[in-house]
Motif scaffolding. Structure first.
Motif, mmCIF file in Angstrom:
data_model
loop_
_atom_site.group_PDB
_atom_site.id
_atom_site.type_symbol
_atom_site.label_atom_id
_atom_site.label_comp_id
_atom_site.label_asym_id
_atom_site.label_seq_id
_atom_site.Cartn_x
_atom_site.Cartn_y
_atom_site.Cartn_z
ATOM 1 N N LEU A 1 72.640 3.937 20.076
ATOM 2 C CA LEU A 1 73.629 2.979 19.594
ATOM 3 C C LEU A 1 74.666 3.610 18.683
ATOM 4 O O LEU A 1 75.728 3.021 18.452
ATOM 5 N N THR A 2 74.383 4.804 18.149
ATOM 6 C CA THR A 2 75.374 5.460 17.298
ATOM 7 C C THR A 2 76.552 5.979 18.112
ATOM 8 O O THR A 2 77.607 6.263 17.553
ATOM 9 N N ASP B 1 80.251 1.694 21.422
ATOM 10 C CA ASP B 1 80.805 0.526 20.746
ATOM 11 C C ASP B 1 80.773 -0.707 21.646
ATOM 12 O O ASP B 1 81.361 -1.733 21.304
ATOM 13 N N GLN B 2 80.108 -0.600 22.789
ATOM 14 C CA GLN B 2 79.920 -1.765 23.636
ATOM 15 C C GLN B 2 78.700 -1.586 24.525
ATOM 16 O O GLN B 2 78.299 -0.460 24.837
ATOM 17 N N GLY C 1 83.890 -8.044 16.323
ATOM 18 C CA GLY C 1 83.232 -7.798 17.595
ATOM 19 C C GLY C 1 83.211 -9.059 18.439
ATOM 20 O O GLY C 1 83.819 -10.087 18.090
ATOM 21 N N THR D 1 80.548 -6.131 22.138
ATOM 22 C CA THR D 1 81.374 -5.092 21.519
ATOM 23 C C THR D 1 81.169 -5.155 20.016
ATOM 24 O O THR D 1 81.017 -6.239 19.434
ATOM 25 N N PHE D 2 81.167 -3.983 19.384
ATOM 26 C CA PHE D 2 80.993 -3.895 17.936
ATOM 27 C C PHE D 2 81.644 -2.614 17.444
ATOM 28 O O PHE D 2 81.921 -1.695 18.233
ATOM 29 N N LEU E 1 79.325 0.526 12.893
ATOM 30 C CA LEU E 1 78.416 -0.520 12.436
ATOM 31 C C LEU E 1 77.003 0.046 12.346
ATOM 32 O O LEU E 1 76.574 0.817 13.203
ATOM 33 N N VAL F 1 73.340 0.853 12.874
ATOM 34 C CA VAL F 1 72.607 0.700 14.140
ATOM 35 C C VAL F 1 71.625 -0.469 14.099
ATOM 36 O O VAL F 1 71.358 -1.100 15.121
ATOM 37 N N LYS G 1 73.590 -3.394 14.997
ATOM 38 C CA LYS G 1 73.871 -3.372 16.428
ATOM 39 C C LYS G 1 72.668 -3.911 17.201
ATOM 40 O O LYS G 1 72.820 -4.664 18.170
ATOM 41 N N MET H 1 72.653 -7.571 16.890
ATOM 42 C CA MET H 1 73.649 -8.186 17.770
ATOM 43 C C MET H 1 73.140 -8.291 19.198
ATOM 44 O O MET H 1 73.442 -9.256 19.908
#
Length: 258
Positions: free
Chosen positions: A52-53, A56-57, A207, A230-231, A235, A237, A240, A243
Motif C-alpha cells: 500500500l505504500t 494511490d488507488q 480521496g 483512491t487515496f 496516507l 498505510v 489505507k 479505507m
C-alpha cells in the motif's frame, strides 16, 4: 493531531541508514494471475501492507459465481484487489456460514480475510450484526479492521443522517481521521456512484470510493460489482487498510443483495 496522523509519509529506510531501493523484481504470475511484486519490508509497517505504500488507488473486482447465476443461491463473495496496472495486490474472501447469508442478507455479520501473494492473511475485516434501519440511529453499522489479524488498526463507523450515507474512519483508539459522504441516491444508471473521502472537518476532499458502472447485462443478471478506491500516496498505510474496509462495508450495505 488527527489530521497529522493520517498523512504521515511512509518511512523509506531506517533512521540514519540508506533508503530502501525500489523493488527490482518482476511481477509474479500464479495460475494465470499476475501479482504485484513483493515490496521489501518497511520499519513500523504491518507485514503485508508494504504494497500500500506504493499505490494511490485500488480496483476491487467481485468474482462472478456461476452457482449464484444459475440458482440464485448466495455463496461467499470473493474479490480481486488490483493496482492501476491490473496486477493483483490482494485476494479477499468472505467467511460466513450459509444460514447467516440467507437469513440476514445485507445486515449480516461477516469476516473478510484479505490475502497477499505469499498466502498470508494480512488484513481481517470484521463486521458485527447490527440493525440496518435508518430509524434506529443507536445501532448503526461498524467494521473493525485488523492488520495483521488480531491487531486492530482502525474502525469504520456509520453516521446517522436522514438522507445521505455517511461514515467515519477512525484509528485504533477511536479517534476520527477521515469522513466519507455518499450521494442521496446510490442507484444511478449508466454512471459511477462516488463516495467522497474528506478531512475530519469535511472542508477538503482527499480521496474517493466509487462503484463503477459495469453495463446493463452485468448489472441486471449478477451481483458482481467493480469498485475503486483512491487515496493520497502518503496516507498512513493503516488508514489505507481501513479505507479498504470502508469500501467493503459500503458494498455490503448498499450494492449487494448478500
Amino acid at each position: 493531531a488527527a489530521g497529522n496522523y493520517a498523512f504521515q509519509a511512509q518511512p523509506m529506510g531506517f533512521p540514519g541508514g540508506p533508503a530502501i531501493p525500489p523493488v527490482q523484481n518482476q511481477p509474479v504470475m500464479y495460475e494465470g494471475t499476475i501479482w504485484m511484486p513483493i515490496p521489501p519490508p518497511i520499519p513500523n509497517c504491518p507485514p503485508g501492507l508494504e504494497y500500500l505504500t506504493q499505490i494511490d488507488q485500488i480496483l476491487i473486482h467481485q468474482q462472478i459465481e456461476l452457482l449464484e447465476i444459475l440458482t440464485g443461491f448466495e455463496t461467499n463473495n470473493k474479490y480481486e484487489l488490483k493496482n492501476a496496472l491490473g496486477q493483483r495486490v490482494y485476494f479477499a474472501a468472505e467467511d460466513t456460514d450459509c444460514f447467516t447469508r440467507m437469513c440476514c442478507g445485507p445486515s449480516r455479520s461477516f469476516t473478510i480475510r484479505i490475502i497477499d501473494n505469499l498466502g498470508r492473511e494480512v488484513i481481517t475485516l470484521q463486521r458485527p450484526l447490527r440493525c440496518s434501519s435508518c430509524c434506529c440511529p443507536c445501532c448503526l453499522q461498524e467494521m473493525e479492521v485488523q492488520a495483521p489479524p488480531g491487531t486492530t488498526v482502525g474502525y469504520v463507523v456509520q453516521n446517522w443522517h436522514a438522507c445521505l450515507p455517511k461514515f467515519t474512519i477512525q484509528d485504533e483508539k477511536g479517534m476520527d481521521i477521515l469522513k466519507i459522504t455518499g450521494p442521496c441516491v446510490v442507484c444511478s444508471c449508466c454512471e459511477d456512484v462516488n463516495f467522497e473521502v474528506k478531512s475530519v472537518d469535511e472542508t477538503c476532499t482527499v480521496g474517493r470510493i466509487s462503484k463503477h458502472w459495469t453495463g446493463f447485462v452485468k448489472e441486471a443478471f449478477t451481483d458482481a460489482d467493480n469498485f475503486g478506491i483512491t487515496f493520497p500516496m502518503d496516507l498512513d498505510v493503516k488508514m489505507k487498510a481501513v479505507m479498504i474496509g470502508a469500501c467493503f462495508l459500503i458494498v455490503s450495505l448498499l450494492f449487494t443483495n448478500i
